[in-house]
Design an enzyme around this catalytic site. Structure first.
Site, mmCIF file in Angstrom:
data_model
loop_
_atom_site.group_PDB
_atom_site.id
_atom_site.type_symbol
_atom_site.label_atom_id
_atom_site.label_comp_id
_atom_site.label_asym_id
_atom_site.label_seq_id
_atom_site.Cartn_x
_atom_site.Cartn_y
_atom_site.Cartn_z
ATOM 1 N N GLY A 1 0.788 -1.229 0.000
ATOM 2 C CA GLY A 1 0.000 0.000 0.000
ATOM 3 C C GLY A 1 0.818 1.277 0.000
ATOM 4 O O GLY A 1 0.274 2.346 0.287
ATOM 5 N N GLN A 2 2.118 1.180 -0.314
ATOM 6 C CA GLN A 2 2.897 2.422 -0.376
ATOM 7 C C GLN A 2 2.371 3.280 -1.525
ATOM 8 O O GLN A 2 2.273 2.819 -2.666
ATOM 9 C CB GLN A 2 4.395 2.127 -0.589
ATOM 10 C CG GLN A 2 5.244 3.397 -0.534
ATOM 11 C CD GLN A 2 6.746 3.144 -0.653
ATOM 12 O OE1 GLN A 2 7.188 2.001 -0.824
ATOM 13 N NE2 GLN A 2 7.524 4.196 -0.549
ATOM 14 N N HIS B 1 8.881 6.991 4.379
ATOM 15 C CA HIS B 1 8.256 7.662 5.521
ATOM 16 C C HIS B 1 7.813 6.615 6.529
ATOM 17 O O HIS B 1 7.364 5.535 6.148
ATOM 18 C CB HIS B 1 7.062 8.515 5.078
ATOM 19 C CG HIS B 1 6.098 7.775 4.198
ATOM 20 N ND1 HIS B 1 6.321 7.576 2.862
ATOM 21 C CD2 HIS B 1 4.927 7.163 4.476
ATOM 22 C CE1 HIS B 1 5.330 6.889 2.341
ATOM 23 N NE2 HIS B 1 4.465 6.607 3.303
#
Ligand code: AMP
Length: 116
Positions: A95-96, A102
């Site tokens: 799901g990046q 980050h």
């Protein structure tokens, strides 16, 4: 190095606004614009690194500093005792959606396991 078209590079260079809660020489932390928990902060290196897949030994202290900043922020936000989660989504299947590394700091509610 930064990438001209990278939103988190722009935030870390103060070129676009964000709700910044902490900053160091190498990192910036700001509230996620679409929070998934009462506390949802992103800890972001100023250097453009696309994902965990692009880390190498030269990033060891940077990654350590990300965890330490997240830990301090968890305490500051009052979620350290009840618990919090640090998440590094890596790649499409995880799901990046922003390809500038980050660390999510999530807290303030009960978390399910396994994650979705
Ligand atoms: P990920 O899906 O792990 O790549 O996480 C990217 C996160 O960045 C999502 O939770 C978004 O809500 C958040 N996000 C995207 N653009 C911004 C922005 N301009 N300011 C703050 N958070 C953002």
């Amino acid at each position: 190095m930064h990438q001209d078209d990278c939103i988190f590079c722009k935030i870390s260079r103060h070129e676009i606004p964000a709700s910044i809660v902490a900053e160091s020489a190498t990192l910036v932390a700001f509230h996620d614009v679409n929070p998934m928990a009462p506390t949802h902060i992103l800890v972001v290196p100023k250097e453009h690194v696309a994902s965990v897949n692009d880390l190498d030994g030269t990033h060891a202290s940077l990654v350590g500093d990300m965890v330490l900043m997240a830990k301090d922020l968890a305490k500051e936000q009052g979620v350290d005792v009840d618990g919090f989660r640090l998440v590094l989504n890596t790649g499409p299947q995880a799901g990046q959606s922003v390809f500038h590394i980050h660390m999510h700091l999530l807290g303030g509610r009960v978390m399910g396991w396994p994650p979705g």
